[in-house]
Design an enzyme around this catalytic site. Structure first.
Site, PDB file in Angstrom:
ATOM      1  N   LYS A  95       0.976  -1.294  -0.097  1.00 45.76           N
ATOM      2  CA  LYS A  95      -0.008   0.195   0.011  1.00 45.76           C
ATOM      3  C   LYS A  95       1.023   1.066   0.121  1.00 45.76           C
ATOM      4  O   LYS A  95       1.658   1.495   0.975  1.00 45.76           O
ATOM      5  CB  LYS A  95      -0.871   0.056   1.146  1.00 45.76           C
ATOM      6  CG  LYS A  95      -1.706   1.256   1.075  1.00 45.76           C
ATOM      7  CD  LYS A  95      -2.549   1.155   2.595  1.00 45.76           C
ATOM      8  CE  LYS A  95      -3.446   2.660   2.583  1.00 45.76           C
ATOM      9  NZ  LYS A  95      -3.920   2.748   4.017  1.00 45.76           N
ATOM     10  N   GLY A 183     -11.091   7.916   6.635  1.00 43.71           N
ATOM     11  CA  GLY A 183     -11.970   8.893   6.947  1.00 43.71           C
ATOM     12  C   GLY A 183     -13.168   8.183   7.041  1.00 43.71           C
ATOM     13  O   GLY A 183     -14.223   8.779   7.633  1.00 43.71           O
ATOM     14  N   ASN A 204      -9.809   1.626   9.676  1.00 49.08           N
ATOM     15  CA  ASN A 204      -8.958   1.275  11.078  1.00 49.08           C
ATOM     16  C   ASN A 204      -9.357   2.108  11.999  1.00 49.08           C
ATOM     17  O   ASN A 204      -9.828   1.260  13.068  1.00 49.08           O
ATOM     18  CB  ASN A 204      -7.352   1.638  10.633  1.00 49.08           C
ATOM     19  CG  ASN A 204      -6.583   1.043  11.634  1.00 49.08           C
ATOM     20  OD1 ASN A 204      -5.325   1.387  11.496  1.00 49.08           O
ATOM     21  ND2 ASN A 204      -6.972   0.769  12.834  1.00 49.08           N
ATOM     22  N   THR A 205      -9.192   3.433  12.048  1.00 48.16           N
ATOM     23  CA  THR A 205      -9.476   4.198  13.435  1.00 48.16           C
ATOM     24  C   THR A 205     -11.094   3.970  13.893  1.00 48.16           C
ATOM     25  O   THR A 205     -10.938   3.656  14.960  1.00 48.16           O
ATOM     26  CB  THR A 205      -9.295   5.511  13.083  1.00 48.16           C
ATOM     27  OG1 THR A 205      -8.070   5.786  12.504  1.00 48.16           O
ATOM     28  CG2 THR A 205      -9.759   6.209  14.170  1.00 48.16           C
TER      29      THR A 205
END
EC number: 2.8.1.10
Length: 254
Positions: A95, A183, A204-205
């Site tokens: 990535k 986001g 992820n977050t």
């Protein structure tokens, strides 16, 4: 079934490994998500041993690792990180992330395109993280990228699909898979991305920072599946004028 560089994925939810409070919680969340492709930042791996407490459990879980070049400030650093990943992890997949500004983490389009061209020439399977720029995504496709990963909004902000108009353009023109990255802060965001026709999303977050990451991973799994099924079923056309669902006057004429 999603196919990237000849590899088939049943799950269209890709996940990250950062921000979890423990490796065990990370692993359980990934298992709950049923993700089959997981990103790992090269900057988190011990360069002396080629391993850390991330890699062993991930390999045992049977997921495909997608090392990322997060932290690279230019093409040269990103190429170095990718070569390091290939040597240490035994994978051609990468990535590609280049964001020189540590405040907003915006990807550098010029350096990303240059690095992508070189890495593709060297046999890497490149999945670049970029602005939601249809022209740039076309250029990346032309140099050989296996997929493109336009951002929905800035990394870690949970703002959702701020770039939706441009994501629609990218999806419409792309001949490689489009993975919406960065986001996505709620399962509804992921579902909407899939309804637009995205091939996958990377989260992820929103999972790692949740009060219950395992439960949130399950929510994202279901949202991605529902969004994809809705896209395949065919969503109704959005209109500005009301359209009645049954005759308005027929019963009055009887």
């Amino acid at each position: 079934m999603l196919t990237i560089a000849g590899v088939e994925f049943e799950s269209r939810l890709f996940t990250g490994t950062g921000k979890f409070s423990s490796s065990q919680l990370m692993l359980e969340s990934i298992k709950a998500s049923q993700s089959q492709l997981v990103t790992v930042a090269m900057k988190r791996i011990d360069l002396k041993t080629g391993a850390d407490d991330l890699l062993s459990p991930l390999r045992q879980a049977g997921v495909r690792l997608l090392p990322n070049t997060s932290g690279a400030r230019n093409a040269k650093e990103a190429i170095f990180a990718a070569e390091l990943a290939r040597e240490m992890l035994g994978t051609q997949w990468v990535k590609l992330e280049i964001h020189p500004d540590p405040k907003y983490l915006m990807p550098d389009a010029v350096e990303t395109l240059a690095a992508a061209k070189t890495l593709c020439e060297r046999g890497f399977i490149v999945m670049p993280y970029v602005h939601a720029d249809p022209v740039l995504c076309r250029r990346l496709e032309e140099v050989g990228c296996a997929a493109v990963m336009p951002l929905a909004s800035p990394i870690g902000t949970n703002q959702g699909l701020v770039t939706e108009p441009f994501i629609k353009m990218i999806i419409e023109q792309a001949k490689v898979p489009v993975v919406i990255d960065a986001g996505i802060g709620a399962p509804s965001h992921a579902a909407h991305a899939m309804e637009l026709g995205a091939d996958a999303v990377l989260v992820n977050t929103a999972i790692a920072s949740s009060a219950s990451p395992i439960e949130m991973a399950l929510c994202f799994k279901d949202a991605v599946n529902c969004g994809r099924r809705a896209f395949e079923a065919g969503l109704g056309r959005v209109q500005t004028q009301a359209v009645h669902t049954s005759p308005l006057t027929g019963f009055l004429q009887q």
